[in-house]
Design a protein around this motif. Structure first.
Motif, short mmCIF file in Angstrom:
data_model
loop_
_atom_site.label_atom_id
_atom_site.label_comp_id
_atom_site.label_asym_id
_atom_site.label_seq_id
_atom_site.Cartn_x
_atom_site.Cartn_y
_atom_site.Cartn_z
N GLY A 128 -10.52 -5.68 -14.48
CA GLY A 128 -9.92 -5.59 -16.03
C GLY A 128 -8.50 -4.91 -16.07
N THR A 129 -7.75 -5.08 -15.34
CA THR A 129 -6.33 -4.56 -15.62
C THR A 129 -5.57 -5.46 -16.36
N PRO A 130 -4.76 -5.03 -17.43
CA PRO A 130 -4.20 -6.00 -18.26
C PRO A 130 -3.11 -6.74 -17.43
N PHE A 131 -3.05 -7.74 -17.98
CA PHE A 131 -1.98 -8.86 -17.29
C PHE A 131 -1.25 -9.70 -18.34
N VAL A 132 0.21 -9.79 -17.87
CA VAL A 132 1.12 -10.74 -18.64
C VAL A 132 1.71 -11.67 -17.73
N GLY A 133 1.40 -13.03 -18.00
CA GLY A 133 1.96 -14.11 -16.96
C GLY A 133 2.35 -15.31 -17.82
N ASN A 134 2.34 -16.47 -17.00
CA ASN A 134 2.71 -17.92 -17.37
C ASN A 134 1.40 -18.37 -17.75
N ASN A 135 1.44 -19.23 -18.66
CA ASN A 135 0.43 -20.23 -19.06
C ASN A 135 0.60 -21.37 -18.25
N ASN A 136 -0.07 -21.50 -16.94
CA ASN A 136 0.27 -22.69 -16.00
C ASN A 136 -0.46 -23.88 -16.15
N ALA A 137 -1.56 -23.84 -17.15
CA ALA A 137 -2.28 -25.01 -17.73
C ALA A 137 -1.30 -25.52 -18.76
N GLN A 138 -0.70 -24.88 -19.61
CA GLN A 138 0.27 -25.56 -20.48
C GLN A 138 1.54 -25.96 -19.72
N SER A 139 2.07 -25.27 -18.99
CA SER A 139 3.41 -25.73 -18.48
C SER A 139 3.27 -26.79 -17.56
N VAL A 140 2.39 -26.78 -16.77
CA VAL A 140 2.18 -27.91 -15.52
C VAL A 140 2.17 -29.28 -16.38
N SER A 141 1.03 -29.20 -17.23
CA SER A 141 0.70 -30.36 -18.04
C SER A 141 1.95 -30.93 -18.80
N THR A 162 3.58 6.01 -2.94
CA THR A 162 4.75 6.54 -3.31
C THR A 162 4.54 6.74 -4.75
N ILE A 163 3.99 5.68 -5.37
CA ILE A 163 4.13 5.78 -7.03
C ILE A 163 3.11 6.88 -7.47
N LEU A 164 1.95 7.03 -6.80
CA LEU A 164 1.08 8.25 -7.14
C LEU A 164 1.60 9.52 -6.85
N SER A 165 2.31 9.65 -5.58
CA SER A 165 3.07 10.94 -5.19
C SER A 165 4.04 11.45 -6.12
N LEU A 166 4.71 10.32 -6.69
CA LEU A 166 5.89 10.81 -7.75
C LEU A 166 5.27 11.06 -9.26
N LYS A 167 3.97 11.10 -9.46
CA LYS A 167 3.41 11.39 -10.56
C LYS A 167 4.13 10.61 -11.83
N MET A 195 0.69 -1.13 -0.17
CA MET A 195 0.15 -0.10 0.08
C MET A 195 0.81 1.36 0.01
N GLU A 196 2.00 1.33 0.74
CA GLU A 196 2.99 2.35 0.87
C GLU A 196 3.52 2.53 -0.68
N ALA A 197 3.93 1.50 -1.38
CA ALA A 197 4.54 1.61 -2.52
C ALA A 197 3.54 2.13 -3.58
N LYS A 225 -7.70 1.62 -6.75
CA LYS A 225 -7.60 3.50 -7.00
C LYS A 225 -6.24 3.75 -7.84
N LEU A 226 -5.09 2.98 -7.76
CA LEU A 226 -4.09 3.17 -8.72
C LEU A 226 -4.32 3.05 -10.17
N THR A 227 -5.27 1.79 -10.28
CA THR A 227 -5.31 1.71 -11.87
C THR A 227 -6.36 2.80 -12.74
N GLN A 228 -7.20 3.22 -11.46
CA GLN A 228 -8.13 4.46 -12.15
C GLN A 228 -7.60 5.64 -12.46
#
Length: 354
Positions: A156-169, A114-119, A109-111, A139-142
């Motif tokens: 609805g925030t965009p996300f980039v990550g691993n395809n866990n279904a593919q990797s674990v299988s 801080t990001i908001l305050s640094l504009k 929450m503090e981070a 609030k940050l995403t808005q």
């Protein structure tokens, strides 16, 4: 001896350019004429002048800075991701600001504050997940463009990550084809990756006609995966974990319900392997070995365990690159090139442990 200039006005006069032109150069060197750029850069080489970028940024509605928040920078997975993201942002002319939440809700929450305050212009965030304060991050995403990477929060925030279904299988299929079917050593479900990987293991085993077997204490919230791997493995092996002394199922070391262990991530596997070694067990895929151990992530240290860890390699380069590209598209209001969720396939890395 280099010339000394205390202010931008002083330096602009020595260059023979106006202050607005100099300011324009520091914002984007390509925005001024080549001859002017050459004159400024020659003056910089013979001077000790350094512009106060922080002060200049505070006078703008939005800076050329990008906030990066991760649960911890001591984990080499996040260190690798941050390094790649930083370099890519610098190539694009942005100033990265990295903050660790240290696994703490309050510090996350503090981070955010801080990001908001640094504009900053936008933010790339790997949220804690289960312990994140959703209202603060919403609030940050808005307020600015935000992209989640590695893990996400619902919304609805965009996300980039691993395809866990593919990797674990992929790794379950390999372990079943090359030896005994794996039991799954789970970790506390600190974010969405943990239950996704567990569910993917169960689905993959059933698809192969195998019975899923899950071990590991997932009740306690902790990011200290090496420690819990060591302690839980040591407890399961007990005093009878040495070769030739078994308990539990016939022919299985200690109290383990199988000889092949798939760990939820590499960090957990490090602790599991250390505990097995301490009990005198031999890890590997040869006939004289007591256990096979595999995991997920391709943590930068996984190739240096003894034996080297068989694992699933997340695509660091693609994850960092797509995260930055998605954020830049949002900053440029190019929403046509923004996917709500990008799941990247991973690759099997076969080493000596399984």
């Amino acid at each position: 001896m280099p010339m000394t200039h205390k202010t931008m006005e002083d330096f602009a006069r020595s260059c023979g350019v106006s202050r607005p032109t100099l300011s324009k150069y520091f914002d984007d060197p390509t925005s001024v004429k080549p001859a002017t750029r050459k004159r400024i850069e020659e003056a910089l080489r013979s001077s000790d002048y350094q512009p106060n970028l922080f002060a200049r940024n505070l006078n703008r509605k939005r800076t050329r800075a990008i906030g990066i928040v991760v649960p911890t920078v001591t984990d080499p997975f996040y260190s690798e991701m941050v390094s790649r993201i930083e370099l890519r942002l610098r190539d694009e002319g942005y100033w990265p600001i990295v903050i660790s939440s240290h696994g703490s809700t309050e510090l996350e929450m503090e981070a955010t504050r801080t990001i908001l305050s640094l504009k900053v212009s936008g933010a790339l965030i790997a949220p804690l997940g289960l312990r994140s304060d959703r209202r603060t991050l919403e609030k940050l995403t808005q307020t600015m463009p935000v992209v989640y990477f590695d893990t996400y929060l619902e919304g609805g925030t965009p996300f980039v990550g691993n395809n866990n279904a593919q990797s674990v299988s992929t790794i379950v299929d390999y372990l079943c084809r090359s030896g005994d079917a794996p039991i799954y050593f789970d970790i506390p479900h600190v974010n969405h990756n943990s239950p996704e990987r567990l569910n993917s293991y169960v689905a993959a085993m059933r698809q192969l006609g195998q019975e899923p077997v899950v071990i590991g204490n997932t009740r306690d919230y902790t990011w200290d995966f090496e420690r819990i791997g060591y302690e839980q493995m040591e407890q399961m092996l007990g005093a009878s974990g040495l070769p030739g002394k078994t308990s539990g199922l016939p022919g299985k070391p200690g109290g383990l319900p199988g000889k092949t262990i798939l760990c939820a991530n590499d960090r957990l596997a490090f602790g599991v392997m250390a505990a097995a070694f301490a009990k005198g067990l031999k890890i590997g895929r040869k006939a004289d070995c007591d256990l096979r151990i595999a995991a997920h992530d391709d943590h930068p240290l996984s190739r240096y365990t003894c034996p080297a860890l068989t694992t699933i390699a997340q695509d660091f380069a693609a994850m960092a690159g797509r995260s930055v590209e998605t954020l830049l598209a949002l900053l440029n209001e190019d929403t046509a090139n923004v996917a709500p969720k990008v799941s990247l396939d991973a690759a099997l890395v076969m080493r000596q442990s399984a």
